[in-house]
Design a protein around this motif. Structure first.
Motif, mmCIF file in Angstrom:
data_model
loop_
_atom_site.group_PDB
_atom_site.id
_atom_site.type_symbol
_atom_site.label_atom_id
_atom_site.label_comp_id
_atom_site.label_asym_id
_atom_site.label_seq_id
_atom_site.Cartn_x
_atom_site.Cartn_y
_atom_site.Cartn_z
ATOM 1 N N ILE A 16 16.470 -36.534 -15.728
ATOM 2 C CA ILE A 16 16.434 -36.680 -17.188
ATOM 3 C C ILE A 16 15.628 -37.916 -17.582
ATOM 4 C CG2 ILE A 16 17.828 -37.017 -19.267
ATOM 5 C CD1 ILE A 16 20.125 -35.573 -17.674
ATOM 6 N N LEU A 17 15.807 -39.009 -16.839
ATOM 7 C CA LEU A 17 15.074 -40.241 -17.146
ATOM 8 C C LEU A 17 13.573 -40.029 -17.052
ATOM 9 C CD1 LEU A 17 15.050 -43.285 -17.775
ATOM 10 C CD2 LEU A 17 15.228 -43.696 -15.301
ATOM 11 N N SER A 18 13.126 -39.277 -16.064
ATOM 12 C CA SER A 18 11.686 -39.023 -15.925
ATOM 13 C C SER A 18 11.144 -38.286 -17.148
ATOM 14 C CB SER A 18 11.401 -38.229 -14.645
ATOM 15 O OG SER A 18 11.923 -36.918 -14.718
ATOM 16 N N LYS A 19 11.949 -37.417 -17.736
ATOM 17 C CA LYS A 19 11.542 -36.725 -18.955
ATOM 18 C C LYS A 19 11.553 -37.681 -20.151
ATOM 19 C CE LYS A 19 13.516 -32.353 -17.317
ATOM 20 N NZ LYS A 19 14.571 -31.324 -17.552
ATOM 21 N N LEU A 20 12.554 -38.542 -20.188
ATOM 22 C CA LEU A 20 12.721 -39.470 -21.304
ATOM 23 C C LEU A 20 11.606 -40.513 -21.359
ATOM 24 C CD1 LEU A 20 14.612 -40.230 -23.644
ATOM 25 C CD2 LEU A 20 16.025 -41.485 -21.997
ATOM 26 N N ARG A 21 10.982 -40.776 -20.241
ATOM 27 C CA ARG A 21 9.897 -41.769 -20.196
ATOM 28 C C ARG A 21 8.639 -41.283 -20.923
ATOM 29 N NH1 ARG A 21 10.846 -46.067 -16.640
ATOM 30 N NH2 ARG A 21 12.258 -45.691 -14.892
ATOM 31 N N VAL A 169 24.383 -49.221 -14.834
ATOM 32 C CA VAL A 169 23.041 -48.877 -15.314
ATOM 33 C C VAL A 169 22.495 -47.708 -14.495
ATOM 34 C CG1 VAL A 169 21.905 -50.593 -13.823
ATOM 35 C CG2 VAL A 169 20.790 -49.847 -15.941
ATOM 36 N N GLY A 170 21.782 -46.812 -15.186
ATOM 37 C CA GLY A 170 21.267 -45.623 -14.527
ATOM 38 C C GLY A 170 20.003 -45.856 -13.726
ATOM 39 N N ALA A 171 19.212 -46.869 -14.083
ATOM 40 C CA ALA A 171 17.969 -47.170 -13.372
ATOM 41 C C ALA A 171 17.546 -48.592 -13.691
ATOM 42 C CB ALA A 171 16.861 -46.189 -13.768
ATOM 43 N N GLN A 183 8.925 -52.396 -18.258
ATOM 44 C CA GLN A 183 7.808 -51.578 -17.794
ATOM 45 C C GLN A 183 8.150 -50.898 -16.469
ATOM 46 O OE1 GLN A 183 5.066 -50.990 -19.566
ATOM 47 N NE2 GLN A 183 5.856 -52.289 -21.195
ATOM 48 N N PRO A 184 7.922 -49.594 -16.309
ATOM 49 C CA PRO A 184 7.360 -48.684 -17.313
ATOM 50 C C PRO A 184 8.303 -48.419 -18.482
ATOM 51 C CG PRO A 184 8.028 -47.458 -15.373
ATOM 52 C CD PRO A 184 8.186 -48.910 -15.027
#
Length: 200
Positions: A16-21, A169-171, A183-184
């Motif tokens: 999901i995080l990769s999509k949210l970026r 924290v998730g990441a 960043q990113p």
């Protein structure tokens, strides 16, 4: 990593995080993915309340609102919870936190633990201010829950009240730029959630 920082290993949340970026997402999709990621991570964060314990959920305005429903829905129907809001924003030039809304009442003695919801920890200024406010309010323990944080910001938050605070924290992204953005990272998550970053 500091001992009170807990990096959650969840494959679904990482996807999901990769999509949210993706910065081209419209606000509706940003809210959707923040909600989805919150749901995926919440099960790693929540602890069952003790008998007779009332739990305070502190929502950092405005971006924490996008996490609130999914997080609150994870409690059982029998759990005694209350939600409060803190308005904190980062001043653009100094990057210092500014408090603009605080309606915390006199603390209920049955509230010993507070969860704080804020999607991104960048410099850590807003998070440290929230922890100071809640420590002065009189809670025994704070669980700070974010989807993403910078290493620098998380380390700063971890040092504010290490014996009384756990950070989930998730990441973690390692770089913080000159303007105080991770960043990113995810960009200005508050603006992205509500479409206020778009030119008029």
């Amino acid at each position: 990593m500091k001992s009170n920082i807990h990096l959650i290993d969840d494959v679904g949340a990482s996807i999901i995080l990769s999509k949210l970026r993706k910065q081209a997402l419209n606000p509706s999709m940003v809210r959707h993915y923040v909600s989805e990621m919150t749901a995926a991570l919440t099960r790693h964060v929540l602890q069952r309340p003790e008998e007779g314990e009332r739990i305070a959920v502190i929502i950092i305005l405005r971006s924490g609102l996008a996490m609130a429903d999914q997080f609150m829905d994870a409690f059982e129907n029998t759990d005694d919870t209350v939600a409060y809001h803190l308005g904190l924003f980062r001043e653009k030039e100094s990057l210092r936190p500014i408090e603009y809304y605080n309606k915390l009442p006199a603390k209920d003695p049955e509230i010993r633990r507070a969860y704080v919801l804020d999607p991104v920890v960048a410099t850590g200024g807003t998070a440290t201010a929230a922890i100071d406010i809640l420590k002065d309010w009189g809670v025994d323990h704070i669980t700070f829950f974010s989807l993403l944080g910078s290493k620098q910001g998380l380390d700063r938050v971890a040092d504010v009240w290490p014996e009384g605070t756990d950070i989930f924290v998730g990441a973690i992204d390692n770089v913080l730029d000159e303007e105080g953005y991770v960043q990113p990272g995810l960009g200005d998550i508050g603006d992205r959630l509500y479409g206020t970053n778009r030119a008029r």
